[in-house]
Design a protein around this motif. Sequence first.
Motif, PDB file in Angstrom:
ATOM      1  N   GLY A 140      -2.490   4.375  -9.968  1.00 37.89           N
ATOM      2  CA  GLY A 140      -3.738   4.347  -9.221  1.00 37.89           C
ATOM      3  C   GLY A 140      -3.841   5.208  -7.996  1.00 37.89           C
ATOM      4  N   ALA A 141      -2.756   5.806  -7.530  1.00 32.42           N
ATOM      5  CA  ALA A 141      -2.812   6.590  -6.300  1.00 32.42           C
ATOM      6  C   ALA A 141      -3.492   7.933  -6.534  1.00 32.42           C
ATOM      7  CB  ALA A 141      -1.409   6.827  -5.753  1.00 32.42           C
TER       8      ALA A 141
ATOM      9  N   ASP B   9      -3.271  15.081  -8.544  1.00 34.31           N
ATOM     10  CA  ASP B   9      -4.685  15.417  -8.403  1.00 34.31           C
ATOM     11  C   ASP B   9      -4.902  16.797  -7.805  1.00 34.31           C
ATOM     12  OD1 ASP B   9      -6.215  12.819  -9.099  1.00 34.31           O
ATOM     13  OD2 ASP B   9      -4.605  12.140  -7.780  1.00 34.31           O
ATOM     14  N   GLU B  10      -4.049  17.192  -6.872  1.00 35.32           N
ATOM     15  CA  GLU B  10      -4.204  18.479  -6.225  1.00 35.32           C
ATOM     16  C   GLU B  10      -2.876  18.910  -5.645  1.00 35.32           C
ATOM     17  OE1 GLU B  10      -7.165  17.817  -3.252  1.00 35.32           O
ATOM     18  OE2 GLU B  10      -5.774  16.845  -1.873  1.00 35.32           O
ATOM     19  N   PHE B  11      -2.834  20.174  -5.199  1.00 37.58           N
ATOM     20  CA  PHE B  11      -1.580  20.687  -4.642  1.00 37.58           C
ATOM     21  C   PHE B  11      -1.865  21.549  -3.429  1.00 37.58           C
ATOM     22  CE2 PHE B  11      -2.889  24.148  -7.444  1.00 37.58           C
ATOM     23  CZ  PHE B  11      -2.579  25.281  -6.703  1.00 37.58           C
ATOM     24  N   ALA B  12      -0.811  21.759  -2.641  1.00 36.04           N
ATOM     25  CA  ALA B  12      -0.853  22.687  -1.523  1.00 36.04           C
ATOM     26  C   ALA B  12       0.442  23.470  -1.507  1.00 36.04           C
ATOM     27  CB  ALA B  12      -1.035  21.937  -0.204  1.00 36.04           C
TER      28      ALA B  12
ATOM     29  N   GLY C 191      -8.342  12.006   1.860  1.00 35.85           N
ATOM     30  CA  GLY C 191      -8.249  10.821   2.701  1.00 35.85           C
ATOM     31  C   GLY C 191      -6.901  10.749   3.386  1.00 35.85           C
ATOM     32  N   ALA C 192      -6.798   9.851   4.339  1.00 35.89           N
ATOM     33  CA  ALA C 192      -5.568   9.700   5.113  1.00 35.89           C
ATOM     34  C   ALA C 192      -4.376   9.473   4.190  1.00 35.89           C
ATOM     35  CB  ALA C 192      -5.711   8.523   6.075  1.00 35.89           C
ATOM     36  N   ILE C 193      -3.240  10.013   4.586  1.00 35.70           N
ATOM     37  CA  ILE C 193      -2.029   9.906   3.764  1.00 35.70           C
ATOM     38  C   ILE C 193      -1.364   8.561   4.033  1.00 35.70           C
ATOM     39  CG2 ILE C 193       0.250  10.895   3.320  1.00 35.70           C
ATOM     40  CD1 ILE C 193      -1.040  13.617   4.252  1.00 35.70           C
ATOM     41  N   ASP C 194      -1.324   7.726   2.994  1.00 34.76           N
ATOM     42  CA  ASP C 194      -0.749   6.384   3.092  1.00 34.76           C
ATOM     43  C   ASP C 194       0.711   6.345   2.688  1.00 34.76           C
ATOM     44  OD1 ASP C 194      -3.349   4.978   3.608  1.00 34.76           O
ATOM     45  OD2 ASP C 194      -3.787   5.736   1.594  1.00 34.76           O
ATOM     46  N   LEU C 195       1.072   7.197   1.721  1.00 37.40           N
ATOM     47  CA  LEU C 195       2.410   7.182   1.140  1.00 37.40           C
ATOM     48  C   LEU C 195       2.973   8.591   1.218  1.00 37.40           C
ATOM     49  CD1 LEU C 195       1.409   5.374  -2.199  1.00 37.40           C
ATOM     50  CD2 LEU C 195       2.042   4.273  -0.050  1.00 37.40           C
TER      51      LEU C 195
ATOM     52  N   MET D 210      -0.929  -2.508 -12.821  1.00 40.00           N
ATOM     53  CA  MET D 210      -0.843  -1.077 -13.049  1.00 40.00           C
ATOM     54  C   MET D 210      -1.697  -0.281 -12.066  1.00 40.00           C
ATOM     55  SD  MET D 210       1.345  -0.664 -15.365  1.00 40.00           S
ATOM     56  CE  MET D 210       1.085   1.064 -15.749  1.00 40.00           C
ATOM     57  N   ALA D 211      -2.491  -0.962 -11.243  1.00 38.97           N
ATOM     58  CA  ALA D 211      -3.353  -0.265 -10.298  1.00 38.97           C
ATOM     59  C   ALA D 211      -2.983  -0.620  -8.864  1.00 38.97           C
ATOM     60  CB  ALA D 211      -4.811  -0.606 -10.582  1.00 38.97           C
ATOM     61  N   GLN D 212      -1.704  -0.861  -8.624  1.00 37.73           N
ATOM     62  CA  GLN D 212      -1.297  -1.350  -7.303  1.00 37.73           C
ATOM     63  C   GLN D 212      -1.518  -0.329  -6.194  1.00 37.73           C
ATOM     64  OE1 GLN D 212       2.948  -1.928  -6.653  1.00 37.73           O
ATOM     65  NE2 GLN D 212       3.439  -0.717  -8.457  1.00 37.73           N
ATOM     66  N   PHE D 213      -1.692   0.966  -6.529  1.00 33.23           N
ATOM     67  CA  PHE D 213      -1.882   1.986  -5.504  1.00 33.23           C
ATOM     68  C   PHE D 213      -3.304   2.549  -5.478  1.00 33.23           C
ATOM     69  CE2 PHE D 213       2.720   2.177  -6.447  1.00 33.23           C
ATOM     70  CZ  PHE D 213       3.184   1.810  -5.186  1.00 33.23           C
ATOM     71  N   THR D 214      -4.226   1.861  -6.131  1.00 32.16           N
ATOM     72  CA  THR D 214      -5.617   2.306  -6.110  1.00 32.16           C
ATOM     73  C   THR D 214      -6.126   2.360  -4.669  1.00 32.16           C
ATOM     74  OG1 THR D 214      -6.061   1.405  -8.304  1.00 32.16           O
ATOM     75  CG2 THR D 214      -7.963   1.775  -6.861  1.00 32.16           C
ATOM     76  N   GLY D 215      -6.744   3.468  -4.328  1.00 26.95           N
ATOM     77  CA  GLY D 215      -7.248   3.644  -2.974  1.00 26.95           C
ATOM     78  C   GLY D 215      -6.237   4.223  -2.003  1.00 26.95           C
ATOM     79  N   ARG D 216      -5.013   4.431  -2.434  1.00 29.75           N
ATOM     80  CA  ARG D 216      -3.974   5.003  -1.580  1.00 29.75           C
ATOM     81  C   ARG D 216      -3.808   6.490  -1.886  1.00 29.75           C
ATOM     82  NH1 ARG D 216      -3.667   1.349   2.412  1.00 29.75           N
ATOM     83  NH2 ARG D 216      -2.972  -0.703   1.677  1.00 29.75           N
ATOM     84  N   HIS D 217      -3.593   7.259  -0.829  1.00 30.46           N
ATOM     85  CA  HIS D 217      -3.339   8.692  -0.972  1.00 30.46           C
ATOM     86  C   HIS D 217      -1.852   8.939  -0.775  1.00 30.46           C
ATOM     87  CE1 HIS D 217      -4.306  13.067   0.520  1.00 30.46           C
ATOM     88  NE2 HIS D 217      -3.678  13.054  -0.635  1.00 30.46           N
TER      89      HIS D 217
END
Length: 253
Positions: free
Chosen positions: A30-31, A53-56, A78-82, A1-8
């Motif tokens: 986790g993202a 978490d946030e919006f633009a 942080g850098a955009i991973d996805l 369930m945390a496969q995207f932890t640390g990914r933005h």
Amino acid sequence: MAQFTGRHALITGGGRGIGAAIASALRATGARVTIVGRTEEALRQTVAAGDADEFAVCDVTDGEAVARAFGEAAGRGGAIDLLVNNAGGAFSAPFQRTTTADVRAMLDLNLMSCVHTAHAVLPGMVDRRYGRIVNVASTAALKGYPYVSAYVAAKHAVLGLTRALALETARSGVTVNAVCPGFTDTDLVARSVDEIVAKTGRTAEAARAELTAGNPQGRLVNRTEVAAAVLFLCGPGAGAITGVALPVAGGEV
């Protein structure tokens, strides 16, 4: 369930419908999730509901605005991973009443938005040798529909871009794929039902039946089903999958 932890993860058109469902699914696994769109209130509500978490606020048809918003999002989260390109829209009219301006508007919204966002994220993804780009296309990228020629042309172009970028980045650790939903239970389809009712005088039930007639399962797709397909293509187990168009359409294509 945390496969995207640390990914933005960044999702365009993330304030409602399919985009909000994708944002919720990624955050639940986790993202860190940034959503982008033009309607601030919808974005705020999605963040307040805990689905991002946030919006633009950003018009994704404006390349300079995209570069600025994405740079600010990367600075905060942080850098955009996805990257999930979900922003889009349809225009309905017979071809002989579809102007060149109508076609350009569909290309700007559905295709050029993907071009602008890819320009914003791909250099960093390639440098880090990791990234996932998923373009939310449509079954209209895989087949024709009458009275939406500009939309169909734009979505076919999105799929062509997807396949070309997949080949260019195949050895970089980046994958580029598309999901192709059929008619999905969203505000966009609700507006289509209203338009059919207004133009033909049919009931809303008859209009929905017309939209679902092409789906062998006889129903609208659920937005969470589209989100599940995006999650799969973003996941660590999909590293060998790139350049595909994954239909989520009950067997329609």
